[in-house]
Design a protein around this motif. Structure first.
Motif: not given
Length: 334
Positions: A90, A107-108, A111
């Protein structure tokens, strides 16, 4: 960089990763994706799950073989699913992240903030395996060794934190429990925590934690009163050294096998395994070709099941994920 593992047996490879913890392909070329007379060339960097690690190495071995793409160098680092997402993928430093659980919302978001778009690809199914010492006879004998989900949760829960086996079950020995497991950067840790303990219960921290699954095997094999958990592939290479417990989820005891994981009988510890290429990396021909190769071979029993020890994708799963990959490649090329 470390020597490639192409052409070696999985047993030899697994013995090696017990001490190295990460494997990288020999030689480092620029990440250009230029074509040569022998095919594609370039560098691919992969971080993430220790559980998916041996599968990634097996696919690398097939892909970079002399008759395939010998000029593509693939570096694979076993960091744990979360460690890979947070510290490498990420941040834009790796092309793929392997994961033994889906990417989290946090985490998304990381990123997205770094202009990294993960593409979720399912590559296999695992039977997360709980192991004990071969002399731990109180769990049963002659293939009948078993533990209930409730007792397993009691062993690992931070709030109960029993110190002896008899604290969990009065019929068990009054001996200190010794615990071995993955770190909290591991997808295996996350999956076990969610499925066995639940979101409201903490996972105890007073255990021997490691990203090297063979260290878990060694710890349990060397102590009669130890327990640990890891992916099925690592247990399958050490069936003579430790004992896998069957899991009783309320409908009787079910042992972890490729068959019970595939059928859905092994609950709640049967789980999907993923790799996540970055969509921008798929603009490079050699990266896109490796991702496609991995998915095309995700149904290959000889590689996924026989060599590594996981359940292959079905043809329907393969095709669904290939469609997702092709859509991502197309979107990146626009």
């Amino acid at each position: 960089m470390a020597k490639k593992t192409n052409g070696v047996s999985r047993r030899s490879f697994m013995a090696g990763v017990a001490t190295t913890g990460a494997v990288a392909a020999a030689g480092c070329t620029s990440n250009t994706g230029t074509e040569t007379a022998s095919g594609l060339s370039g560098n691919i960097d992969i971080s993430g799950s220790s559980t998916v690690f041996p599968l990634a190495v097996a696919m690398r071995g097939e892909f970079t073989a002399e008759e395939m793409h010998p000029n593509v160098d693939i570096s694979i680092n076993s960091t744990g699913s979360g460690g890979g997402f947070t510290n490498y993928f990420c941040t834009g430093d790796t092309d793929f992240n392997n994961a033994s659980r889906p990417i989290s919302e946090t985490e998304q978001e990381q990123c997205t903030n770094n202009d990294v778009t993960p593409v979720e690809l399912k590559v296999a199914t695992d039977a997360l395996t709980v192991v004990v010492n071969n002399d731990a006879s109180w769990f049963g004998e002659d293939g009948e060794e078993c533990i209930t989900v409730e007792d397993l949760a009691e062993v690992w829960a931070a709030d109960s934190k029993p110190t002896t086996w008899s604290d969990v079950n009065s019929d068990w020995p009054d001996e200190e429990i010794q615990l071995y497991g993955p770190t909290d950067a591991s997808g295996t840790f996350d999956y076990f925590h969610e499925e066995i303990l639940g979101e409201e219960t903490g996972h105890r921290t007073d255990y021997q934690s490691t990203e090297q699954d063979n260290q878990i095997i060694n710890g349990v094999a060397n102590s009669e009163y130890a327990i640990g958990y890891m992916g099925f592939a690592y247990y399958s290479e050490n069936t003579d050294r430790v004992t896998a417990l069957g899991i009783d989820n309320g409908d009787g005891c079910v042992k972890p096998t490729l068959e019970t994981a595939s059928s859905g009988e092994y609950q709640p510890l049967s789980r999907p395994l993923f790799t996540y290429p970055a969509r921008s990396a798929l603009a490079e021909d050699h990266v896109a070709e490796f991702a496609r190769f991995w998915l095309e071979n995700s149904t290959n029993k000889a590689i996924v099941a026989d060599e590594v020890g996981y359940v292959p994708n079905t043809e329907a799963e393969r095709d669904e994920n290939l469609d997702r990959l092709d859509s991502a490649i197309e979107a990146e090329s626009e």
